[in-house]
Design a protein around this motif. Structure first.
Motif, PDB file in Angstrom:
ATOM      1  N   THR A 275      -1.661 -19.005  62.075  1.00 17.44           N
ATOM      2  CA  THR A 275      -0.903 -18.835  63.318  1.00 17.44           C
ATOM      3  C   THR A 275      -0.028 -17.587  63.256  1.00 17.44           C
ATOM      4  N   GLN A 276       0.724 -17.455  62.193  1.00 19.59           N
ATOM      5  CA  GLN A 276       1.602 -16.301  62.066  1.00 19.59           C
ATOM      6  C   GLN A 276       0.807 -15.020  61.859  1.00 19.59           C
ATOM      7  N   GLY A 277      -0.328 -15.143  61.171  1.00 18.71           N
ATOM      8  CA  GLY A 277      -1.163 -13.972  60.926  1.00 18.71           C
ATOM      9  C   GLY A 277      -1.666 -13.357  62.213  1.00 18.71           C
ATOM     10  N   TYR A 278      -2.156 -14.197  63.137  1.00 15.36           N
ATOM     11  CA  TYR A 278      -2.625 -13.630  64.403  1.00 15.36           C
ATOM     12  C   TYR A 278      -1.481 -12.961  65.144  1.00 15.36           C
ATOM     13  N   GLY A 279      -0.326 -13.621  65.196  1.00 16.18           N
ATOM     14  CA  GLY A 279       0.808 -13.035  65.898  1.00 16.18           C
ATOM     15  C   GLY A 279       1.218 -11.696  65.315  1.00 16.18           C
ATOM     16  N   LEU A 280       1.213 -11.604  63.985  1.00 19.09           N
ATOM     17  CA  LEU A 280       1.583 -10.352  63.330  1.00 19.09           C
ATOM     18  C   LEU A 280       0.540  -9.266  63.590  1.00 19.09           C
ATOM     19  N   GLY A 281      -0.725  -9.632  63.487  1.00 18.67           N
ATOM     20  CA  GLY A 281      -1.786  -8.663  63.763  1.00 18.67           C
ATOM     21  C   GLY A 281      -1.718  -8.155  65.190  1.00 18.67           C
ATOM     22  N   ASN A 282      -1.476  -9.065  66.113  1.00 24.16           N
ATOM     23  CA  ASN A 282      -1.386  -8.671  67.514  1.00 24.16           C
ATOM     24  C   ASN A 282      -0.150  -7.807  67.771  1.00 24.16           C
ATOM     25  N   TYR A 283       0.911  -8.073  67.025  1.00 23.90           N
ATOM     26  CA  TYR A 283       2.127  -7.255  67.119  1.00 23.90           C
ATOM     27  C   TYR A 283       1.823  -5.800  66.733  1.00 23.90           C
ATOM     28  N   TYR A 284       1.137  -5.621  65.604  1.00 24.69           N
ATOM     29  CA  TYR A 284       0.790  -4.270  65.182  1.00 24.69           C
ATOM     30  C   TYR A 284      -0.205  -3.625  66.144  1.00 24.69           C
ATOM     31  N   LEU A 285      -1.106  -4.450  66.686  1.00 28.07           N
ATOM     32  CA  LEU A 285      -2.066  -3.930  67.642  1.00 28.07           C
ATOM     33  C   LEU A 285      -1.346  -3.393  68.880  1.00 28.07           C
ATOM     34  N   SER A 286      -0.333  -4.117  69.343  1.00 31.42           N
ATOM     35  CA  SER A 286       0.427  -3.676  70.516  1.00 31.42           C
ATOM     36  C   SER A 286       1.226  -2.408  70.241  1.00 31.42           C
ATOM     37  N   LYS A 287       1.515  -2.164  68.953  1.00 29.20           N
ATOM     38  CA  LYS A 287       2.241  -0.960  68.562  1.00 29.20           C
ATOM     39  C   LYS A 287       1.310   0.220  68.297  1.00 29.20           C
ATOM     40  N   GLY A 288       0.002  -0.015  68.431  1.00 24.82           N
ATOM     41  CA  GLY A 288      -0.971   1.041  68.232  1.00 24.82           C
ATOM     42  C   GLY A 288      -1.457   1.210  66.812  1.00 24.82           C
ATOM     43  N   ASP A 289      -1.014   0.311  65.901  1.00 27.22           N
ATOM     44  CA  ASP A 289      -1.441   0.389  64.500  1.00 27.22           C
ATOM     45  C   ASP A 289      -2.694  -0.460  64.322  1.00 27.22           C
ATOM     46  N   THR A 290      -3.820   0.071  64.753  1.00 27.33           N
ATOM     47  CA  THR A 290      -5.080  -0.671  64.748  1.00 27.33           C
ATOM     48  C   THR A 290      -5.535  -1.016  63.336  1.00 27.33           C
ATOM     49  N   SER A 291      -5.333  -0.102  62.409  1.00 32.25           N
ATOM     50  CA  SER A 291      -5.766  -0.327  61.028  1.00 32.25           C
ATOM     51  C   SER A 291      -5.050  -1.520  60.405  1.00 32.25           C
ATOM     52  N   MET A 292      -3.739  -1.590  60.558  1.00 36.01           N
ATOM     53  CA  MET A 292      -2.973  -2.714  60.018  1.00 36.01           C
ATOM     54  C   MET A 292      -3.368  -4.009  60.714  1.00 36.01           C
TER      55      MET A 292
END
Length: 324
Positions: A275-292
């Motif tokens: 659950t937290q992993g998806y939220g964190l990944g989506n957070y970085y995705l929204s910041k433009g950090d696609t690799s992370m």
């Protein structure tokens, strides 16, 4: 009563003679739940075949609970008792059986919205989002104007206090099904309705988290930030700590690097990690950090916890990134 037996006997599995005495003590009375047998459930959004394998030792209590649910239905064939069979089958990750049981309930009780809520949920589990949306929309029509109906927990929280209600579960999962299809406007509308039946802090937190992410997907960042005003550190959270931490992270009150400080291998923490992993990944995705983001989504997939919403959402994101 006769219909019940014909329903399950059509699914009768033939056991080998050498194993029958051992298995008979541990299988469900409907002859379907066979410990240690791998059963295909669905194909992931990444094209992987997904299977269920029930462990007769670690899941012995869940098997026993299913057997008890079947016994209660035989003695009293009510809608509620039939739904409990499907719920117990789903807790064992036998979504194929759960969907069949809920379909039986829908056919026998066509005016009831409860079995539609549960079948829709399990359609989400097996990535049949269109079927899930139809069920939830039908449930929403049937439950319109009805009073809030508390839903008993099959897997109680630490305080043994049921927190969710059927109306919440219909709107929440409808929003999720649209979200997983990338239908952000429809998801936003569902979560807006869900907020109206989120009657405690745990439900508010769960709804706000997906609602926030939906608004971010739509590019409505000001509206998303406005939602976060409803979140504060004094909220009384019993179940949804993972969602709560995600929301605090969006507010800047929880460090992103601390979000995954859980053991992804421990069975009692794996769901929280996903659950937290998806939220964190989506957070970085929204910041433009696609690799992370991609790296975190892949770590979620590596847990193998494929029925979790965070896992399915991570599949969705990885599939989209692959196509770009």
């Amino acid at each position: 009563m006769k219909n019940y037996w014909s329903f399950f006997m059509t699914l009768l599995v033939v056991f080998s003679a050498c194993d029958s005495k051992i298995v008979d003590k541990k299988r469900s009375t409907n002859n379907i739940i066979i410990p240690n047998e791998e059963v295909f459930q669905t194909v992931s959004l990444l094209g992987d075949s997904l299977f269920t394998k029930i462990d007769s030792t670690s899941q012995s209590m869940q098997i026993k609970n299913l057997q008890e649910a079947e016994k209660q239905y035989l003695e009293d064939p009510t809608l509620e008792n039939l739904i409990w069979i499907g719920r117990r089958e789903a807790y064992l990750s036998r979504y194929d059986l759960a969907i069949r049981t809920f379909t039986k309930a829908i056919n026998e009780f066509p005016e009831a919205f409860e079995p539609l809520r549960h079948r829709g949920h399990r359609y989400v589990s097996i990535r049949k989002f269109d079927e899930a949306i139809r069920d939830f929309q039908n449930a929403a029509d049937l439950m319109a104007g009805t009073p809030i109906q508390i839903e008993q927990d099959g897997m109680p929280n630490k305080l043994n206090i049921p927190l969710s209600n059927v109306q919440f579960n219909v709107w929440y999962h409808l929003g999720l099904a649209h979200y997983l299809k990338g239908e952000w406007d429809e998801a936003r509308e569902a979560y807006k309705n869900c907020m109206e039946v989120s009657v405690n802090d745990d439900l508010k937190i769960a709804t706000l988290d997906w609602y926030y992410m939906t608004l971010v997907k739509l590019g409505r960042t000001d509206d998303a930030q406005e939602l976060l005003v409803k979140v504060n550190s004094k909220m009384d959270i019993i179940e949804n700590d993972a969602y709560f931490k995600r929301l605090l992270m969006y507010k800047g009150e929880f460090q992103p690097e601390k979000l995954l400080n859980v053991d992804s291998e421990a069975s009692d923490q794996k769901l929280q990690y996903v659950t937290q992993g998806y939220g964190l990944g989506n957070y970085y995705l929204s910041k433009g950090d696609t690799s992370m983001a991609q790296s975190i989504f892949q770590n979620v997939i590596n847990t193998g916890y494929w029925s979790a919403f965070g896992y399915i959402a991570s599949e969705m994101e990885l599939a989209k990134l692959k196509d770009e």
